[in-house]
Design a protein around this motif. Structure first.
Motif, short mmCIF file in Angstrom:
data_model
loop_
_atom_site.label_atom_id
_atom_site.label_comp_id
_atom_site.label_asym_id
_atom_site.label_seq_id
_atom_site.Cartn_x
_atom_site.Cartn_y
_atom_site.Cartn_z
N LYS A 225 0.84 -1.21 0.00
CA LYS A 225 0.00 0.00 0.00
C LYS A 225 0.87 1.26 0.00
O LYS A 225 2.01 1.24 0.49
N PRO A 226 0.33 2.38 -0.51
CA PRO A 226 1.10 3.63 -0.51
C PRO A 226 1.47 4.11 0.89
O PRO A 226 2.46 4.83 1.05
N THR A 227 0.68 3.73 1.89
CA THR A 227 0.95 4.17 3.26
C THR A 227 1.82 3.19 4.03
O THR A 227 1.99 3.35 5.24
N THR A 228 2.39 2.19 3.37
CA THR A 228 3.22 1.19 4.05
C THR A 228 4.70 1.43 3.75
O THR A 228 5.08 1.57 2.59
N VAL A 229 5.51 1.50 4.80
CA VAL A 229 6.95 1.70 4.63
C VAL A 229 7.69 0.78 5.60
O VAL A 229 7.16 0.36 6.62
N GLY A 230 8.93 0.47 5.26
CA GLY A 230 9.76 -0.37 6.10
C GLY A 230 10.17 -1.63 5.39
O GLY A 230 9.93 -1.80 4.18
N THR A 231 10.79 -2.53 6.12
CA THR A 231 11.35 -3.75 5.55
C THR A 231 10.38 -4.91 5.69
O THR A 231 9.83 -5.15 6.76
N LYS A 232 10.18 -5.64 4.57
CA LYS A 232 9.45 -6.91 4.60
C LYS A 232 10.32 -7.95 3.90
O LYS A 232 10.33 -8.05 2.69
N ASP A 233 11.04 -8.71 4.72
CA ASP A 233 11.96 -9.70 4.17
C ASP A 233 11.57 -11.13 4.54
O ASP A 233 12.36 -12.05 4.38
N GLU A 234 10.35 -11.30 5.06
CA GLU A 234 9.85 -12.65 5.31
C GLU A 234 8.33 -12.62 5.32
O GLU A 234 7.70 -11.55 5.36
N GLY A 235 7.73 -13.81 5.26
CA GLY A 235 6.27 -13.90 5.28
C GLY A 235 5.70 -13.50 6.63
O GLY A 235 6.42 -13.37 7.62
N ILE A 236 4.39 -13.31 6.65
CA ILE A 236 3.70 -12.90 7.88
C ILE A 236 3.23 -14.17 8.60
O ILE A 236 2.33 -14.87 8.13
N HIS A 262 7.59 -11.04 16.47
CA HIS A 262 7.44 -12.37 15.92
C HIS A 262 8.23 -12.58 14.63
O HIS A 262 8.94 -13.58 14.49
N ASP A 263 8.08 -11.70 13.66
CA ASP A 263 8.76 -11.84 12.37
C ASP A 263 10.00 -10.94 12.36
O ASP A 263 9.90 -9.72 12.15
N HIS A 264 11.18 -11.52 12.56
CA HIS A 264 12.37 -10.73 12.85
C HIS A 264 12.88 -9.91 11.68
O HIS A 264 13.57 -8.92 11.88
N ASP A 265 12.57 -10.33 10.46
CA ASP A 265 13.04 -9.59 9.28
C ASP A 265 11.97 -8.67 8.71
O ASP A 265 12.06 -8.24 7.56
N ASN A 266 10.96 -8.38 9.50
CA ASN A 266 9.94 -7.39 9.13
C ASN A 266 9.96 -6.26 10.15
O ASN A 266 10.02 -6.51 11.36
N ASP A 267 9.92 -5.03 9.68
CA ASP A 267 9.77 -3.89 10.59
C ASP A 267 8.87 -2.82 9.99
O ASP A 267 8.92 -1.66 10.37
N TYR A 268 8.02 -3.24 9.05
CA TYR A 268 7.22 -2.25 8.33
C TYR A 268 5.96 -1.86 9.09
O TYR A 268 5.54 -2.52 10.04
N ILE A 269 5.37 -0.76 8.64
CA ILE A 269 4.15 -0.22 9.22
C ILE A 269 3.28 0.29 8.09
O ILE A 269 3.77 0.84 7.10
N GLY A 270 1.98 0.08 8.20
CA GLY A 270 1.02 0.56 7.22
C GLY A 270 -0.33 0.76 7.88
O GLY A 270 -0.49 0.50 9.09
N THR A 282 13.45 -6.02 15.80
CA THR A 282 14.04 -7.07 16.62
C THR A 282 15.17 -6.51 17.47
O THR A 282 16.01 -5.74 16.98
N SER A 283 15.19 -6.91 18.75
CA SER A 283 16.10 -6.28 19.71
C SER A 283 17.24 -7.19 20.17
O SER A 283 18.26 -6.68 20.65
N GLY A 284 17.08 -8.51 20.08
CA GLY A 284 18.05 -9.41 20.67
C GLY A 284 19.12 -9.90 19.71
O GLY A 284 18.84 -10.27 18.56
N GLY A 289 17.74 -13.17 11.94
CA GLY A 289 17.37 -11.98 11.20
C GLY A 289 18.54 -11.07 10.89
O GLY A 289 19.55 -11.05 11.61
N LYS A 290 18.40 -10.31 9.80
CA LYS A 290 19.49 -9.48 9.29
C LYS A 290 19.41 -8.02 9.72
O LYS A 290 20.38 -7.27 9.55
N LEU A 291 18.27 -7.58 10.25
CA LEU A 291 18.10 -6.17 10.56
C LEU A 291 18.98 -5.75 11.75
O LEU A 291 19.18 -6.52 12.69
#
Length: 488
Positions: A225-236, A262-270, A282-284, A289-291
């Motif tokens: 979506k146009p209002t979604t930004v961030g990284t999506k590098d794995e499924g939900i 839950h999904d370590h390679d996702n940090d997007y928001i929409g 992801t904090s630990g 995950g690569k982020l």
């Protein structure tokens, strides 16, 4: 997983239906500037025997030092390996040393079989921490369903609510999918508590946020979506079962955003149905995950359905995002700004031309001779003398109050297009039932040409044209922003 529906209802009657924050000596309040800051840490995956613990501590402390949040929220998968008790006490020590109040919702890995601790027993451990400010909550599915009110900067009014909800771990019947979901008794608890806060706020919804671990299945809807930004590098990795939690959030109209891990390679928001759906960062250091490890920061604004959020790592800040506009720093940095027009409009209004006939596209009206033309106060089709097979062209100048990225939308039945300074911003063209389409454009402060084209074919007719920005809450474009150069 047992349900405690009968006991749950009895407790509603006995205790006034409120399960909310009650930790002694700590009362959360908006500051004098009307702001309240939260740091979301997620998927720490603490292993007390791992040498990577030092790196995780360094990350969390760097975020806390840089941001100085009013509250830290840990959204699950915190301690993933034995020894469990020692692990939780070690995590708690981080917030004790930084004197940061913190809360938690549990993830699927926090109480897996063989770890020796149930979900409620984990809360028994962390309740020993002087800076832990959550609670087990009422007996219902899961453990740790509770709400924390944030008080207004002045007085005792509840100005915001932070819902903590246990998204559980795994269903008893593995044929129902890999991950569990938020159950009906938990949803009933949220709805009742939401209504209670509303009734105590002169029947006005209280701006709220929700935190849990496993994403809702509706997170799939915001991808692309146009209002979604961030990284999506794995499924939900949501539950296969749609619990109806999101439908209740939509109906209650108080939760502005949902924050999960839950999904370590996702940090997007929409944004979906006016609700922001966000992953934390992801904090630990021991999590996959690569982020870059870090935290999602959220700043709420007193008495407003509005928040800002960004990612903070030890290296700096990423991905500013402004709710409810859906505009981000990605937009601000990547878009070219259109200069204001050197014009001096003399009156407010919108010029229009009216057509009749069958049109496949709004572009088809440009070559036609209008049956009527004149001036209206806004973009409206109410003056059309027929119900089907007509079209409008609208032109005006919109006064933009400050430099920034603006989001426009048309919600129309049938087709519509919106242009700013000759550039297509919203393409909602064609013959269709009621449909909304959004678009963004970067504008300098001042006057800009705005044009809207609309067509109506068979059955149903509607047109709404709206605007939002960092500082303009979404609304139909008001008459006061629309101007004409002359009376013509």
């Amino acid at each position: 997983m047992k349900k405690h529906t009968i006991l749950f209802l009895l407790l509603f009657l006995s205790f006034g239906s409120m399960s909310s924050f009650s930790k002694e000596n700590i009362k959360f309040r908006f500051n004098k500037a009307g702001q309240f800051k939260i740091a979301q840490f997620t998927d720490i995956h603490w292993n007390n025997t791992s040498p990577n613990c030092a790196k995780t501590i360094e990350t969390i402390k760097a975020v806390l030092e840089a941001e100085k949040p009013d509250l830290a929220v840990l959204t699950g998968d915190v301690v993933s390996d034995p020894p469990i008790r020692e692990g939780w006490l070690a995590v708690a020590k981080i917030f004790e040393e930084t004197k940061t109040p913190w809360t938690v919702v549990l993830g699927n890995h926090d109480s897996e079989k063989g770890r020796g601790f149930t979900r409620c027993q984990i809360f028994n451990i962390i309740e020993e921490s002087p800076y832990y400010v959550g609670e087990k909550g009422l007996p219902m599915t899961g453990c740790g369903n509770y709400a924390i009110p944030v008080i207004a900067s002045k007085g005792d009014k509840t100005a915001a609510v932070l819902y903590h909800i246990d998204s559980n771990d795994y269903p008893e019947n593995d044929k129902l999918g890999h991950y569990d979901w938020i159950h009906f008794d938990q949803i009933s608890w949220y709805r009742h508590l939401s209504d209670t806060y509303t009734s105590k706020n002169n029947n006005k919804r209280v701006p709220s946020l929700a935190f849990f671990h496993i994403p809702l299945i509706e997170y799939n809807n915001i991808v692309g979506k146009p209002t979604t930004v961030g990284t999506k590098d794995e499924g939900i990795a949501a539950a296969d079962i749609n619990s109806g939690m999101f439908a209740s959030l939509v109906e209650q109209q108080d939760v502005m955003g949902v924050f999960v891990g839950h999904d370590h390679d996702n940090d997007y928001i929409g944004i979906e149905k006016n609700i922001a759906l966000a992953f934390g960062r992801t904090s630990g250091a021991d999590a996959y995950g690569k982020l870059e490890r870090g935290s999602r920061i959220i700043v709420m604004y007193e008495d407003q359905f509005k928040f800002d959020t960004w990612i903070r790592t030890p290296k700096g800040i990423e991905l500013y995002y402004y709710y409810p506009s859906g505009i981000s720093s990605v937009d601000e940095q990547s878009m070219s700004f259109l200069p204001a027009k050197d014009v001096k409009p003399t009156k407010q209004g919108v010029g229009y031309t009216y057509y009749e006939g069958k049109f496949k596209s709004v572009d088809g009206i440009v070559s036609q001779k209008p049956l009527k033309e004149g001036v209206l106060t806004n973009f409206t089709i109410e003056s059309a003398p027929v119900e089907d097979y007509f079209a409008f062209g609208f032109k005006s100048y919109i006064k933009i109050p400050e430099r920034g990225v603006y989001r426009f939308y048309t919600n129309s039945d049938d087709g519509s297009k919106l242009y700013i300074d000759g550039q297509v911003v919203v393409d909602n063209d064609g013959s269709h039932s009621l449909k909304r389409v959004d678009g963004k454009v970067a504008l300098e402060a001042g006057f800009h040409e705005i044009e809207v084209r609309y067509l109506e074919n068979y059955m149903g007719q509607a047109l709404e044209v709206g605007i939002s920005s960092r500082n303009i809450l979404e609304k139909p474009i008001p008459d006061s922003m629309l101007f004409l150069l002359s009376d013509k």
